[in-house]
Design an enzyme around this catalytic site. Structure first.
Site, PDB file in Angstrom:
ATOM      1  N   ASN A  44       0.827  -1.209   0.000  1.00 52.54           N
ATOM      2  CA  ASN A  44       0.000   0.000   0.000  1.00 52.54           C
ATOM      3  C   ASN A  44       0.860   1.258   0.000  1.00 52.54           C
ATOM      4  OD1 ASN A  44      -2.306  -1.556   0.100  1.00 52.54           O
ATOM      5  ND2 ASN A  44      -2.705  -1.215   2.267  1.00 52.54           N
ATOM      6  N   ARG A 361     -11.543  -4.322 -13.738  1.00 53.57           N
ATOM      7  CA  ARG A 361     -10.399  -5.171 -13.394  1.00 53.57           C
ATOM      8  C   ARG A 361     -10.867  -6.620 -13.472  1.00 53.57           C
ATOM      9  NH1 ARG A 361      -6.665  -1.670 -11.003  1.00 53.57           N
ATOM     10  NH2 ARG A 361      -7.558   0.048  -9.800  1.00 53.57           N
ATOM     11  N   ARG A 391      -5.938   1.601 -13.048  1.00 52.95           N
ATOM     12  CA  ARG A 391      -4.530   1.720 -12.690  1.00 52.95           C
ATOM     13  C   ARG A 391      -3.915   0.395 -12.280  1.00 52.95           C
ATOM     14  NH1 ARG A 391      -4.363   6.088  -9.205  1.00 52.95           N
ATOM     15  NH2 ARG A 391      -3.597   7.517 -10.784  1.00 52.95           N
ATOM     16  N   HIS A 421     -16.381   3.092 -14.221  1.00 50.13           N
ATOM     17  CA  HIS A 421     -16.115   2.299 -13.021  1.00 50.13           C
ATOM     18  C   HIS A 421     -17.320   1.438 -12.645  1.00 50.13           C
ATOM     19  CE1 HIS A 421     -15.081   1.921  -8.565  1.00 50.13           C
ATOM     20  NE2 HIS A 421     -13.975   1.536  -9.152  1.00 50.13           N
ATOM     21  N   TYR A 454     -12.361 -10.023  -1.320  1.00 46.42           N
ATOM     22  CA  TYR A 454     -13.043  -8.733  -1.257  1.00 46.42           C
ATOM     23  C   TYR A 454     -14.495  -8.989  -0.855  1.00 46.42           C
ATOM     24  CZ  TYR A 454      -9.457  -6.082  -3.903  1.00 46.42           C
ATOM     25  OH  TYR A 454      -8.315  -5.452  -4.320  1.00 46.42           O
ATOM     26  N   ARG A 556     -13.941   2.324   5.156  1.00 44.97           N
ATOM     27  CA  ARG A 556     -12.712   1.550   5.287  1.00 44.97           C
ATOM     28  C   ARG A 556     -11.465   2.411   5.206  1.00 44.97           C
ATOM     29  NH1 ARG A 556     -11.718  -1.340   0.275  1.00 44.97           N
ATOM     30  NH2 ARG A 556     -10.119   0.216  -0.127  1.00 44.97           N
ATOM     31  N   HIS A 584     -15.229  -3.913   0.634  1.00 48.39           N
ATOM     32  CA  HIS A 584     -15.247  -3.240  -0.663  1.00 48.39           C
ATOM     33  C   HIS A 584     -16.640  -2.808  -1.102  1.00 48.39           C
ATOM     34  CE1 HIS A 584     -14.536  -3.034  -5.154  1.00 48.39           C
ATOM     35  NE2 HIS A 584     -13.509  -2.360  -4.699  1.00 48.39           N
TER      36      HIS A 584
END
Length: 657
Positions: A44, A361, A391, A421, A454, A556, A584
């Site tokens: 991270n 993704r 990304r 998204h 997730y 989160r 998530h």
């Protein structure tokens, strides 16, 4: 009215990452999982340096020096404090815990006698072939220190008393970072770079080694390809930038303390690092590699919890079930199989005519994408919106887009200024002359790999109103526009879509709760997000709190809202869950005087999500599914998350199916 207060987004994110780090200090967490939390923290932080630090450095360059420390300096100080904590956790907790298990992790110490011979054998048989050296004092025109790769600076003195500085690569990208050595003296785990240091005299037999120091350079990850109406041109431009991403300007030069200042400056100027943040770290860098720490045994892992499976009769298809009633999949607590089956049936159902989907993704070996290609080969019309700018997933998305296109799938790319998204799919069928549709709307990516860790929600529905609006949205996406124009207006009644109505609808929903509270009616707001930054929405939540609306939030990561301030946010509480799984899902509950409105979707309340992306949030209309969502959220608000959710879902067994 109290002045509005907003927390700094980057410091808030760093506090979240510290929560990740602190999981490594929890004795009740299995040992290898604690070590993996150290890895996650490090990974991270590397991404933070690649993505956010360049922004903070650029902003601070234009600040007045008299204005006090800028955000970059504040972030740097906080990172330094956390790095100290990182070292303390390893030395005071992880190393003793490993020792109690009979494992000696050779960390920041000389090799024990029992290890030297085997380490030397590893060096000459497995490592030596991958090492090269470069003289820092020579012309370095043909040398480039790669992003997040490990190097060692070797200070040498020749027989004439002349000093020189050599740079040696640490090949952790092609070799294991950690080696387990077992002999009569016990079990040991050693670093690759320590094995190299132990045998470095091999490279410099005629010189005296005066010092050896580990270092790493982190580089900016931003991509800025130009927009093009030609899809092949845009893809090619992005591919070219991907090839040079790791060649971006250096944002951090991390070095092992103790290196003489003159040698440090020789490295800075020799490697062209004058604009990078020069940071003294520990002896070891790239500790995201701890994810591969060689410790075996079930006791060191989280216990396996089998996912709750959906019971589907052999006499019915999934699509037939969806046509009867909505299905909600809560991963990873529930099996991801219905999502995979949704696309598998779409690929081979004789009644299917068209399939539409967005991909942000996807898994490296995606069964979902494979099903879409099969559908195209089977003669179905398949249209897929692929987001090229996800990304660090750009290369994988380009790879899949090319394969899908070759299979006959129509590929749509978004305008580079407007990320897509949303996580949605639509399947159209023709049965006995009648058109039917089934759809998928999710809070997380269509990715069977991340679905294992997730927490997300996936709604499978045949609701005609929502699916008609999905069809209209896919029509807009096919135009690849920068933003909706007047002739693109879609009057969404069910869906909340960023760039269309999402912001206004959320503000209206909060206003309704404010009015209920002021009139003495039942009011309340419960929201679960990954990140909360957008100031207009935060201000509206402050207004709701001042009106007496109880606001419960699970956030989160970034949270710029300050809860519990008298006169401003005293009715707002914020819970942050960091544990076994990555929280998530995005969930929104508005009590509405006893007629609660439930929404889920892809949108965090961040500036980028609201203003620069296509996001989709969707209503949950089924009363049984509403009860399920509320029960899960209540368990999370009580901070009794994982086992309780498993037990709850096992007991319900998805009775609506």
């Amino acid at each position: 009215m109290e002045e509005l207060v907003f927390l700094n987004r980057d410091l808030s994110w760093l506090s979240f990452n510290e929560r990740v780090l602190l999981q490594a200090a929890r004795a009740e967490v299995p040992l290898l999982e604690r070590i993996k939390f150290l890895s996650i923290y490090s990974s991270n932080l590397d991404e933070f340096y690649r993505v956010r630090i360049p922004v903070l450095m650029a902003v601070d360059e234009h600040r007045e020096l008299t204005a006090g420390p800028g955000n970059y300096e504040l972030a740097k100080a906080e990172i330094g404090r956390q790095q100290e904590l990182f070292g303390q956790i390893i030395h005071r907790q992880i190393l003793p815990a490993l020792s109690a298990c009979g494992v000696h992790w050779v960390y920041n110490e000389n090799f024990p006698e029992h290890v030297v011979e085997q380490a030397s054998h590893l060096f000459f048989t497995e490592i030596l072939a991958y090492i090269h050296t470069v003289n820092v004092d020579d012309d370095l025109t043909d040398f480039f220190a790669e992003n997040n790769k490990l190097y060692q600076a070797i200070i040498l003195m020749d027989k004439h008393g002349h000093e020189r500085l050599e740079l040696v690569n640490v090949p952790s990208d092609v070799l294991p970072r950690f080696y387990a050595i077992t002999n009569d003296g016990g079990s040991y785990v050693v670093f690759l770079e320590d094995i190299m240091k132990q045998n470095m005299t091999y490279f410099f037999p005629e010189d005296e080694i005066k010092g050896m120091f580990n270092l790493k350079i982190t580089r900016d990850a931003e991509l800025n390809p130009e927009n093009s109406r030609d899809e092949e041109d845009m893809t090619a431009a992005l591919e070219r930038q991907l090839e040079s991403r790791d060649l971006g300007f250096a944002t951090r030069f991390l070095y092992e303390p103790g290196i003489p200042l003159r040698n440090l400056y020789r490295l800075i100027y020799g490697l062209n690092l004058q604009k990078a943040a020069v940071v003294a770290g520990g002896r070891y860098h790239n500790l995201k590699d701890l994810n591969d720490f060689p410790l075996k045994g079930a006791a060191y892992f989280y216990p396996k919890w089998p996912a709750v499976h959906f019971e589907i009769s052999r006499t019915e298809t999934l699509f037939e079930l969806i046509l009867k009633k909505d299905i909600l999949v809560n991963v990873p607590y529930q099996s991801y199989d219905p999502v995979l089956r949704f696309f598998n049936e779409a690929a081979n159902d004789v009644y299917v005519t068209e399939i539409y989907a967005t991909l942000y993704r996807v898994a490296e070996r995606s069964r979902i994408v494979s099903a879409l290609m099969t559908a195209a080969r089977n003669g179905r019309k398949v249209v897929v919106m692929v987001e090229l700018k996800a990304r660090f997933d750009e290369a994988n998305n380009i790879k899949w887009a090319k394969q899908m296109k070759a299979a006959g799938v129509k590929i749509i790319y978004s305008n580079l200024d407007l990320k897509v998204h949303a996580k949605i799919a639509l399947v159209k069928r023709m049965v006995n002359g009648n058109e039917q549709s089934v759809g998928l709307l999710a809070t997380g990516n269509l990715n069977e790999n991340t679905a294992r860790f997730y927490t997300d929600q996936v709604l499978l529905t045949a609701h005609r109103g929502m699916l008609k609006e999905l069809e209209l949205l896919f029509g807009f996406l096919s135009k690849s526009k920068k933003s909706p124009a007047a002739d693109d207006y879609i009057d969404f009644q069910y869906l909340l879509v960023a760039q269309f109505n999402l912001m206004d609808r959320f503000l209206t929903l909060i206003d309704r709760e404010i009015e209920h509270a002021r009139s003495g009616r039942i009011a309340g707001i419960t929201i679960k997000l990954n990140n909360l930054e957008e100031k207009t929405l935060i201000a509206k939540l402050y207004e709701a709190s001042q009106a007496g609306v109880v606001v419960k939030m699970i956030v989160r990561g970034i949270c710029c809202l300050v809860p519990g301030l008298t006169g401003l946010s005293e009715n707002i509480t914020v819970t942050r869950i960091v544990d076994r799984y990555l929280e998530h899902g995005r969930i929104f509950i508005f009590e509405n005087n006893g007629e609660a409105a439930f929404f889920m979707g892809s949108a965090d309340w961040m500036n980028r999500n609201i203003y620069s992306r296509i996001e989709v949030c969707f209503p949950v209309l089924d009363s049984e599914l509403k009860r399920m969502i509320r029960a899960i959220i209540n368990l999370q608000l009580n901070d009794d998350v994982q086992q309780s959710i498993y037990l709850f879902l096992q007991q319900t067994k998805q009775k609506h199916i």
